[in-house]
Enzyme design. Structure first.
Site, PDB file in Angstrom:
ATOM      1  N   ASP A 118      25.266 -54.402 -17.582  1.00 47.98           N
ATOM      2  CA  ASP A 118      25.408 -55.302 -16.432  1.00 47.98           C
ATOM      3  C   ASP A 118      26.691 -55.010 -15.678  1.00 47.98           C
ATOM      4  O   ASP A 118      26.786 -55.254 -14.483  1.00 47.98           O
ATOM      5  CB  ASP A 118      25.391 -56.761 -16.887  1.00 47.98           C
ATOM      6  CG  ASP A 118      23.960 -57.201 -17.120  1.00 47.98           C
ATOM      7  OD1 ASP A 118      23.424 -56.903 -18.202  1.00 47.98           O
ATOM      8  OD2 ASP A 118      23.370 -57.782 -16.190  1.00 47.98           O
ATOM      9  N   CYS A 122      17.619 -55.506 -25.612  1.00 46.62           N
ATOM     10  CA  CYS A 122      17.318 -56.156 -24.329  1.00 46.62           C
ATOM     11  C   CYS A 122      16.247 -55.356 -23.577  1.00 46.62           C
ATOM     12  O   CYS A 122      15.453 -54.623 -24.189  1.00 46.62           O
ATOM     13  CB  CYS A 122      18.558 -56.383 -23.478  1.00 46.62           C
ATOM     14  SG  CYS A 122      18.241 -57.596 -22.150  1.00 46.62           S
TER      15      CYS A 122
HETATM   16  C1  RUB Z   1      19.531 -57.923 -18.761  1.00 48.85           C
HETATM   17  C2  RUB Z   1      20.394 -56.929 -19.459  1.00 48.85           C
HETATM   18  C3  RUB Z   1      20.115 -55.478 -19.196  1.00 48.85           C
HETATM   19  C4  RUB Z   1      21.010 -54.989 -18.046  1.00 48.85           C
HETATM   20  C5  RUB Z   1      20.600 -53.606 -17.571  1.00 48.85           C
HETATM   21  O1  RUB Z   1      19.970 -59.249 -18.917  1.00 48.85           O
HETATM   22  O2  RUB Z   1      21.341 -57.256 -20.150  1.00 48.85           O
HETATM   23  O3  RUB Z   1      20.387 -54.706 -20.332  1.00 48.85           O
HETATM   24  O4  RUB Z   1      20.903 -55.876 -16.948  1.00 48.85           O
HETATM   25  O5  RUB Z   1      19.293 -53.663 -17.064  1.00 48.85           O
HETATM   26  P1  RUB Z   1      19.114 -60.440 -18.243  1.00 48.85           P
HETATM   27  P2  RUB Z   1      18.725 -52.615 -15.987  1.00 48.85           P
HETATM   28  O6  RUB Z   1      17.748 -60.372 -18.789  1.00 48.85           O
HETATM   29  O7  RUB Z   1      19.853 -61.693 -18.646  1.00 48.85           O
HETATM   30  O8  RUB Z   1      19.149 -60.200 -16.743  1.00 48.85           O
HETATM   31  O9  RUB Z   1      18.942 -51.279 -16.604  1.00 48.85           O
HETATM   32  O10 RUB Z   1      17.285 -52.975 -15.851  1.00 48.85           O
HETATM   33  O11 RUB Z   1      19.500 -52.799 -14.732  1.00 48.85           O
END
Ligand code: RUB
Length: 329
Positions: free
Chosen positions: A197, A128
């Site tokens: 998340d 991701c």
């Molecule tokens: C984003 C996702 C990220 C976490 C952490 O999912 O799963 O790994 O949100 O991100 P989506 P961060 O694209 O569906 O929002 O470290 O940037 O908070």
């Protein structure tokens, strides 16, 4: 200063123009702050009512990233004990600014802490697009370590495309692979780093769909799995037995509607997140330090610092995809 009004921000979060748990949380805090600053109401009860409506609108946009209700809760606490309208307005604005500031500091701190787990010559796999996970990788590169990354594509929304651009711009040698190729390359990998998340009280990590498969593959190959997560991604209401809602997104993100229409026996399922049980996670790196997942309870109690009564006041989580997916195992 451009005012990020609440409906505009809510729409951007819903459509994923603003995405990633940390960015969503900061955007919600900014929207509440700007809303508070621009609100023309006659008295404190009207201000409170209008701010609560705005908070509800933001929290309802996406259900999984707990950073969103946590940020909203932290900002809205600025209303507590306010004696008049202007007092409430300034309390809320300073809570919002404080949250945004501490969130940025947390991301920087985690990058430094997480980078220490990356050795010279390491090959890292990430899934991701997480600003904190990437922060650790980029910090390791900045401090002179020779590293290489495997980044997954991340079907169906292709967040991996953002990840490879960021890594490329940082000058980091990167291999781009489809999600299903993780097991083919895991023996070339030294460490897996992903974001989160939500982290539940038992240390399970909710992150982009496919994370649990990556974790399972890493565990089988004895590759360490690190989760980078700010303390405001820990989920207080899991202490009182609530599960994290797993967002299920529209089927046409996976299969075009025109094709789906020709396949009446086929149902497309599109959960956006999954749950990685704590036994597949070696370490969670937070701005308060690195912890084993089993210490999630301590973060919720000590760093979010909320009592049971307050957990109960947080916006309720009302729908869960499938079973509890390991959140309570
Ligand atoms: C984003 C996702 C990220 C976490 C952490 O999912 O799963 O790994 O949100 O991100 P989506 P961060 O694209 O569906 O929002 O470290 O940037 O908070």
């Amino acid at each position: 200063m451009k005012l990020m009004f609440v409906p505009e921000t809510a729409e951007k979060i819903k459509s994923m123009e603003i995405r990633g748990a940390g960015r969503i949380a900061r955007a919600a805090a900014e929207a509440l702050r700007d809303h508070a600053l621009s609100l023309k109401v006659k008295d404190l009860p009207a201000f409170r009512e209008e701010m609560e409506r705005a908070a509800g609108l933001l929290v309802a946009t996406r259900p999984t990233a707990v950073s969103l209700p946590n940020a909203v809760h932290i900002v809205m606490a600025g209303l507590g004990g306010a004696t008049g309208l202007e007092n409430a307005r300034s309390g809320l604005v300073s809570r919002a600014d404080g949250f945004i500031d501490s969130s940025r500091h947390a991301v920087e701190k985690i990058a430094r802490f997480g980078a220490r787990h990356i050795r010279d010559g390491d090959v890292i796999l990430t899934h991701c697009n997480s600003e904190v996970a990437l922060g650790c990788i980029i910090e390791a590169h900045r401090s002179g370590r020779e590293i290489e990354v495997f980044a997954t594509e991340v079907r169906p929304r292709n967040q991996g495309h953002i990840t490879i651009r960021t890594l490329n711009d940082a000058g980091i040698k990167t291999n781009f692979i489809v999600d299903s190729a993780v097991r083919s390359f895991i023996h070339d990998v030294d460490i897996v780093i992903v974001g989160a998340d939500a982290v539940t009280v038992n240390g399970a990590v909710v992150n982009k769909i496919g994370t649990s498969q990556v974790a399972h593959t890493a565990a089988e190959a004895r590759v360490n799995m690190i989760v980078a997560a700010e303390t405001y991604k820990f989920a207080p209401r899991t202490i009182i037995g609530e599960l994290i809602t797993i967002e299920e997104r529209p089927p046409d993100e996976v299969l075009p509607a025109a094709i789906a229409r020709t396949l009446p026996c086929v149902t497309v399922r599109n959960p956006a997140f999954d749950v990685t049980p704590p036994e597949y996670i070696d370490l969670i790196v937070t701005e308060a330090g690195a912890i084993p997942p089993q210490m999630a309870y301590v973060i919720i109690r000590e760093y979010l610092g909320w009592g049971i009564e307050e957990f109960q006041k947080l916006p309720a989580i009302n729908h869960t995809f499938g079973q509890d997916n390991g959140q309570t195992e």
